[in-house]
Scaffold this motif. Structure first.
Motif, mmCIF file in Angstrom:
data_model
loop_
_atom_site.group_PDB
_atom_site.id
_atom_site.type_symbol
_atom_site.label_atom_id
_atom_site.label_comp_id
_atom_site.label_asym_id
_atom_site.label_seq_id
_atom_site.Cartn_x
_atom_site.Cartn_y
_atom_site.Cartn_z
ATOM 1 N N GLY A 215 -12.149 -154.840 -166.591
ATOM 2 C CA GLY A 215 -12.597 -154.582 -165.224
ATOM 3 C C GLY A 215 -14.067 -154.863 -165.019
ATOM 4 O O GLY A 215 -14.591 -154.694 -163.914
ATOM 5 N N LEU A 216 -14.766 -155.318 -166.072
ATOM 6 C CA LEU A 216 -16.202 -155.565 -165.965
ATOM 7 C C LEU A 216 -16.503 -156.671 -164.954
ATOM 8 O O LEU A 216 -17.446 -156.556 -164.164
ATOM 9 N N ALA A 217 -15.728 -157.746 -164.987
ATOM 10 C CA ALA A 217 -15.985 -158.859 -164.070
ATOM 11 C C ALA A 217 -15.888 -158.400 -162.623
ATOM 12 O O ALA A 217 -16.743 -158.724 -161.793
ATOM 13 N N THR A 218 -14.854 -157.638 -162.300
ATOM 14 C CA THR A 218 -14.680 -157.135 -160.936
ATOM 15 C C THR A 218 -15.822 -156.219 -160.535
ATOM 16 O O THR A 218 -16.371 -156.322 -159.427
ATOM 17 N N ASP A 219 -16.197 -155.314 -161.440
ATOM 18 C CA ASP A 219 -17.270 -154.367 -161.125
ATOM 19 C C ASP A 219 -18.609 -155.084 -160.980
ATOM 20 O O ASP A 219 -19.415 -154.731 -160.104
ATOM 21 N N TYR A 220 -18.861 -156.082 -161.841
ATOM 22 C CA TYR A 220 -20.119 -156.800 -161.726
ATOM 23 C C TYR A 220 -20.216 -157.515 -160.380
ATOM 24 O O TYR A 220 -21.261 -157.460 -159.715
ATOM 25 N N LEU A 221 -19.159 -158.165 -159.976
ATOM 26 C CA LEU A 221 -19.188 -158.884 -158.698
ATOM 27 C C LEU A 221 -19.400 -157.917 -157.533
ATOM 28 O O LEU A 221 -20.020 -158.274 -156.530
ATOM 29 N N ALA A 222 -18.888 -156.701 -157.661
ATOM 30 C CA ALA A 222 -19.083 -155.713 -156.597
ATOM 31 C C ALA A 222 -20.550 -155.316 -156.461
ATOM 32 O O ALA A 222 -21.021 -155.008 -155.356
ATOM 33 N N TRP A 223 -21.295 -155.334 -157.567
ATOM 34 C CA TRP A 223 -22.713 -154.966 -157.558
ATOM 35 C C TRP A 223 -23.627 -156.156 -157.307
ATOM 36 O O TRP A 223 -24.768 -155.991 -156.885
ATOM 37 N N CYS A 224 -23.143 -157.374 -157.573
ATOM 38 C CA CYS A 224 -24.008 -158.551 -157.606
ATOM 39 C C CYS A 224 -24.292 -159.093 -156.207
ATOM 40 O O CYS A 224 -23.373 -159.421 -155.455
ATOM 41 N N SER A 225 -25.573 -159.218 -155.875
ATOM 42 C CA SER A 225 -25.970 -159.795 -154.584
ATOM 43 C C SER A 225 -26.252 -161.287 -154.690
ATOM 44 O O SER A 225 -26.532 -161.936 -153.679
ATOM 45 N N THR A 226 -26.174 -161.841 -155.908
ATOM 46 C CA THR A 226 -26.411 -163.271 -156.084
ATOM 47 C C THR A 226 -25.186 -164.084 -155.672
ATOM 48 O O THR A 226 -25.318 -165.122 -155.009
ATOM 49 N N VAL A 227 -24.001 -163.621 -156.077
ATOM 50 C CA VAL A 227 -22.784 -164.362 -155.749
ATOM 51 C C VAL A 227 -22.557 -164.308 -154.235
ATOM 52 O O VAL A 227 -22.535 -163.247 -153.623
ATOM 53 N N GLY A 228 -22.423 -165.483 -153.653
ATOM 54 C CA GLY A 228 -22.297 -165.604 -152.205
ATOM 55 C C GLY A 228 -23.592 -165.984 -151.521
ATOM 56 O O GLY A 228 -23.595 -166.301 -150.328
ATOM 57 N N ALA A 229 -24.699 -165.960 -152.275
ATOM 58 C CA ALA A 229 -26.010 -166.259 -151.705
ATOM 59 C C ALA A 229 -26.381 -167.725 -151.901
ATOM 60 O O ALA A 229 -25.932 -168.377 -152.845
ATOM 61 N N GLU A 230 -27.208 -168.229 -150.988
ATOM 62 C CA GLU A 230 -27.861 -169.517 -151.205
ATOM 63 C C GLU A 230 -29.008 -169.267 -152.187
ATOM 64 O O GLU A 230 -29.822 -168.356 -151.980
ATOM 65 N N VAL A 231 -29.062 -170.063 -153.252
ATOM 66 C CA VAL A 231 -30.024 -169.796 -154.310
ATOM 67 C C VAL A 231 -30.819 -171.042 -154.662
ATOM 68 O O VAL A 231 -30.368 -172.172 -154.465
#
Length: 280
Positions: A215-231
């Protein structure tokens, strides 16, 4: 020794950590942590544990906390400094028995544990910037994480700003006290962080580093503000890559969609150009 700018702070403002109490509270029922050492000052907590990692008798589960770190290191050879007793500067010695490629998840796992602990103890809302920063809601940096390997060992260092004042921080930084507007006791935050780290680390290593099954991948994506961002990502070779961060792969690499195709990044200095809208 504290410098002149921090000498005005009394122990009521920034009390020292109680090492025996931390040792008793953390190791009593732990399956991972064996010792907690608190030192007044050190060059780098990571450097000390990396040296100890060379001793075959130094198993995992060592925790080193510094009240003042004089020569702290961040990623990309940056320095990290904090006034005495103003933050949490802690490194842990681990020996993860997982495939080498999956070790890339260890700093991400650490970030999730830290975000969970900060929210639980202080109520501060935060997010994770891949691969190693804890951010306040406004995007200011609250903490950084640095994982360094030495043979079978990995030393993971965390620097969290707790009572740091505005004038003691870089322009992009913040602290728990600035966010909450109230004093924050470091000891409960430290204990919550290490307990969360233990829980997630033991589950992750038991699954041979599988981020999906745990479940780490799911939990990380829930916390991560980078995924979905223009970088915009500054790469180790000096080049810059721009695109949309679309995910994190099986080995903890950031997946970025660019005009020239999709790439997976194992390292790089990420800047959020535009974040995803709230709720998106």
């Amino acid at each position: 020794m504290p410098d002149a700018s921090s000498a005005r702070w009394s122990e009521l403002d920034r009390p020292p950590l109680d090492a025996p109490a931390l040792q008793a509270a953390l190791t009593r029922d732990s399956r991972l942590w064996r010792s907690v050492e608190v030192v007044d000052e050190v060059g780098s907590t990571n450097a000390v544990l990396l040296e100890r990692a060379g001793d075959d008798d130094a198993g995992e589960g060592l925790v080193l906390v510094a009240e003042h770190q004089a020569a702290g290191r961040g990623r990309l050879a940056r320095t990290w400094a904090s006034p005495p007793r103003a933050g949490l500067t802690v490194s842990v010695l681990l020996r993860p028995d997982v495939p080498a490629a999956r070790r890339g998840w260890l700093p991400l796992l650490t970030g999730v544990a830290l975000a969970e602990a900060v929210g639980e103890v202080t109520g501060v809302r935060s997010s994770l910037k891949w691969p190693n920063d804890l951010l306040a809601v406004d995007g200011a940096k609250l903490a950084g994480i640095l994982a360094e390997a030495a043979g079978t060992a990995v030393v993971v260092g965390t620097g969290l700003n707790v009572s740091t004042r505005r004038e003691e921080l870089p322009p992009t930084g913040s602290s728990l006290t600035l966010v909450t507007g109230a004093p924050v006791d470091r000891a409960p935050v430290l204990l919550a962080y290490l307990r969360a780290l233990e829980r997630r680390y033991l589950a992750w290593t038991a699954a041979l580093g599988d981020p999906v099954a745990t479940g780490l991948a799911t939990d990380y994506l829930a916390w991560c503000s980078t995924v979905g961002a223009e970088v915009a990502v500054a790469l180790p070779d000096g080049a810059t890559l721009s695109g949309t961060a679309t995910g994190v792969d099986w080995d903890g690499r950031l997946v970025v969609r660019t005009p020239d195709g999709t790439v997976e990044l194992a390292s790089g200095d990420v800047q959020h150009v535009r974040t995803r809208p709230a709720g998106a």
